[in-house]
Design a protein around this motif. Structure first.
Motif, PDB file in Angstrom:
ATOM      1  N   SER A  69       0.823  -1.202   0.000  1.00 52.42           N
ATOM      2  CA  SER A  69       0.000   0.000   0.000  1.00 52.42           C
ATOM      3  C   SER A  69       0.858   1.252   0.000  1.00 52.42           C
ATOM      4  O   SER A  69       2.080   1.207   0.192  1.00 52.42           O
ATOM      5  CB  SER A  69      -0.904   0.011   1.239  1.00 52.42           C
ATOM      6  N   SER A  70       0.196   2.392  -0.163  1.00 51.05           N
ATOM      7  CA  SER A  70       0.895   3.670  -0.081  1.00 51.05           C
ATOM      8  C   SER A  70       1.459   3.885   1.323  1.00 51.05           C
ATOM      9  O   SER A  70       2.517   4.495   1.483  1.00 51.05           O
ATOM     10  CB  SER A  70      -0.044   4.809  -0.474  1.00 51.05           C
ATOM     11  N   GLY A  71       0.760   3.377   2.337  1.00 47.93           N
ATOM     12  CA  GLY A  71       1.295   3.459   3.687  1.00 47.93           C
ATOM     13  C   GLY A  71       2.544   2.616   3.862  1.00 47.93           C
ATOM     14  O   GLY A  71       3.502   3.029   4.527  1.00 47.93           O
ATOM     15  N   ASP A  72       2.550   1.411   3.278  1.00 48.50           N
ATOM     16  CA  ASP A  72       3.743   0.568   3.315  1.00 48.50           C
ATOM     17  C   ASP A  72       4.918   1.286   2.668  1.00 48.50           C
ATOM     18  O   ASP A  72       6.045   1.285   3.184  1.00 48.50           O
ATOM     19  CB  ASP A  72       3.491  -0.754   2.582  1.00 48.50           C
ATOM     20  N   ALA A  74       5.384   4.560   2.227  1.00 48.03           N
ATOM     21  CA  ALA A  74       5.837   5.722   2.981  1.00 48.03           C
ATOM     22  C   ALA A  74       6.741   5.316   4.132  1.00 48.03           C
ATOM     23  O   ALA A  74       7.816   5.896   4.335  1.00 48.03           O
ATOM     24  CB  ALA A  74       4.633   6.516   3.488  1.00 48.03           C
ATOM     25  N   SER A  75       6.329   4.309   4.892  1.00 40.35           N
ATOM     26  CA  SER A  75       7.124   3.904   6.051  1.00 40.35           C
ATOM     27  C   SER A  75       8.449   3.287   5.626  1.00 40.35           C
ATOM     28  O   SER A  75       9.509   3.596   6.194  1.00 40.35           O
ATOM     29  CB  SER A  75       6.338   2.937   6.929  1.00 40.35           C
ATOM     30  N   TYR A 100       1.404   7.512  -3.109  1.00 38.26           N
ATOM     31  CA  TYR A 100       2.754   7.226  -2.612  1.00 38.26           C
ATOM     32  C   TYR A 100       3.436   8.527  -2.198  1.00 38.26           C
ATOM     33  O   TYR A 100       4.033   8.636  -1.121  1.00 38.26           O
ATOM     34  CB  TYR A 100       3.586   6.558  -3.707  1.00 38.26           C
ATOM     35  N   GLY A 103       1.714  10.296   0.875  1.00 38.66           N
ATOM     36  CA  GLY A 103       2.029   9.624   2.126  1.00 38.66           C
ATOM     37  C   GLY A 103       3.440   9.917   2.591  1.00 38.66           C
ATOM     38  O   GLY A 103       3.693  10.116   3.789  1.00 38.66           O
ATOM     39  N   GLY A 107       2.359  12.406   5.208  1.00 38.56           N
ATOM     40  CA  GLY A 107       1.794  11.447   6.142  1.00 38.56           C
ATOM     41  C   GLY A 107       0.335  11.193   5.839  1.00 38.56           C
ATOM     42  O   GLY A 107      -0.249  11.809   4.945  1.00 38.56           O
ATOM     43  N   PHE A 108      -0.244  10.267   6.550  1.00 40.05           N
ATOM     44  CA  PHE A 108      -1.638   9.917   6.330  1.00 40.05           C
ATOM     45  C   PHE A 108      -2.470  10.227   7.559  1.00 40.05           C
ATOM     46  O   PHE A 108      -2.011  10.136   8.692  1.00 40.05           O
ATOM     47  CB  PHE A 108      -1.780   8.431   5.995  1.00 40.05           C
ATOM     48  N   ASP A 110      -5.325   9.472  10.299  1.00 38.98           N
ATOM     49  CA  ASP A 110      -5.707   8.248  11.008  1.00 38.98           C
ATOM     50  C   ASP A 110      -7.093   7.839  10.526  1.00 38.98           C
ATOM     51  O   ASP A 110      -8.111   8.084  11.182  1.00 38.98           O
ATOM     52  CB  ASP A 110      -5.704   8.499  12.516  1.00 38.98           C
ATOM     53  N   ARG A 175      -7.173  14.240   6.406  1.00 38.02           N
ATOM     54  CA  ARG A 175      -5.773  14.383   5.991  1.00 38.02           C
ATOM     55  C   ARG A 175      -5.226  15.761   6.351  1.00 38.02           C
ATOM     56  O   ARG A 175      -4.054  15.897   6.717  1.00 38.02           O
ATOM     57  CB  ARG A 175      -5.647  14.125   4.492  1.00 38.02           C
TER      58      ARG A 175
END
Length: 308
Positions: A69-72, A74-75, A100, A103, A107-108, A110, A175
């Motif tokens: 994911s886009s969260g994956d 970013a981290s 991508y 994020g 950041g994203f 919650d 956001r």
């Protein structure tokens, strides 16, 4: 930390490669499709020579169908950037995948977890009323979020409406709240700004070259291997422009010539959506680029001086 973004076919990968080569840096690819093995021609991956000359992260790191994911991104990207910085190696982020980049840079929020009952009802509505009806509803409630997608992005469309029902507010508002509380890393974000006729001409020519390079054969291999998943629409990566038109061709919906024309048309539409997202959602320093080698050389030289 330098970020080079732009619409598809704008030249950002070539520019990032030149900067990385000149500075001894490594490239963080912000492309949600190039991360998958077996999707090479249709995602315009850098050449083997470029990949050998400068390390590219997030290219060929996942199998088709493997969640990422886009969260994956970013981290993992932030962790790799920090690791490179600790060794004194510049990191150059380059890509055009909107979520991508958002994020990574902002950041994203919650966002609430899914609600199966609400999602099932929205999917039933999607099936019986059509995507256009859901899209019009989203455009009325959260126009900024709606501008980042279109009725074909049914998964994100349903998710956006689901979040609204669960939270009582919009994705955009969530956001914005997250961005206000997040300490963003010191990124310099540069966007390639091409005249629209030039950009569309580059897209048309690149699509033609992809077909000559064997895109239809590549798509056929994916189609033969993932036919049930393609029919069910269960693998998001296989809904990508350039592949889904050819899958429809293999199903007999239209011929190869029509598929080729649709790939170019849908790619132009995608580029327009990318630009809308970048200009509405991200803080970008736009630089004029006319597509020439001289212009690319000049831009690369200027950006090298800004790499840390």
């Amino acid at each position: 930390m330098l970020v080079i973004l732009g619409p598809t076919a704008s030249g950002k990968s070539e520019l990032a490669f030149r900067v990385a080569s000149a500075t001894g840096g490594e490239i963080i690819s912000a492309d949600s499709r190039q991360v998958y093995r077996g999707m090479d021609i249709g995602t315009a991956k850098p050449s083997r020579e470029m990949l050998a000359a400068a390390r590219h992260h997030f290219i060929d790191e996942r199998e088709v169908g493997e969640p990422f994911s886009s969260g994956d991104f970013a981290s993992e990207a932030l962790a790799r950037i920090a690791s490179l910085a600790s060794k004194g190696v510049p990191a150059i982020v380059a890509g055009g995948s909107t979520l991508y980049l958002e994020g990574l840079l902002k950041g994203f929020a919650d966002l609430p977890q899914g609600d199966q009952e609400i999602r099932a009802r929205l999917r039933h509505e999607l099936e019986h009323r059509g995507a256009d009806a859901l899209y019009r509803r989203l455009a009325q409630i959260d126009p900024e979020q709606a501008r980042t997608l279109d009725p074909t992005k049914t998964q994100r469309l349903v998710r956006s409406l689901e979040i609204i029902e669960i939270s009582g507010t919009t994705v955009t508002a969530l956001r914005q709240a997250a961005a206000a509380t997040r300490n963003a890393p010191p990124f310099t974000v540069v966007g390639l700004d091409l005249p629209r006729p030039l950009l569309y001409d580059r897209i048309d020519r690149r699509c033609g070259q992809m077909m000559r390079d064997g895109l239809a054969d590549e798509a056929r291999q994916l189609y033969d291997h993932y036919r049930p998943e393609i029919a069910a629409g269960s693998i998001n990566a296989l809904l990508t422009v350039g592949y889904r038109e050819l899958f429809d061709c293999f199903e007999g919906r239209f011929d190869l010539q029509a598929a080729t024309a649709l790939i170019a048309q849908h790619t132009r539409n995608y580029a327009k959506r990318q630009l809308t997202f970048f200009k509405n959602r991200l803080n970008v320093e736009w630089v004029a680029y006319l597509g020439s080698k001289t212009g690319m050389d000049g831009l690369a030289e200027k950006l090298c001086r800004r790499v840390t």
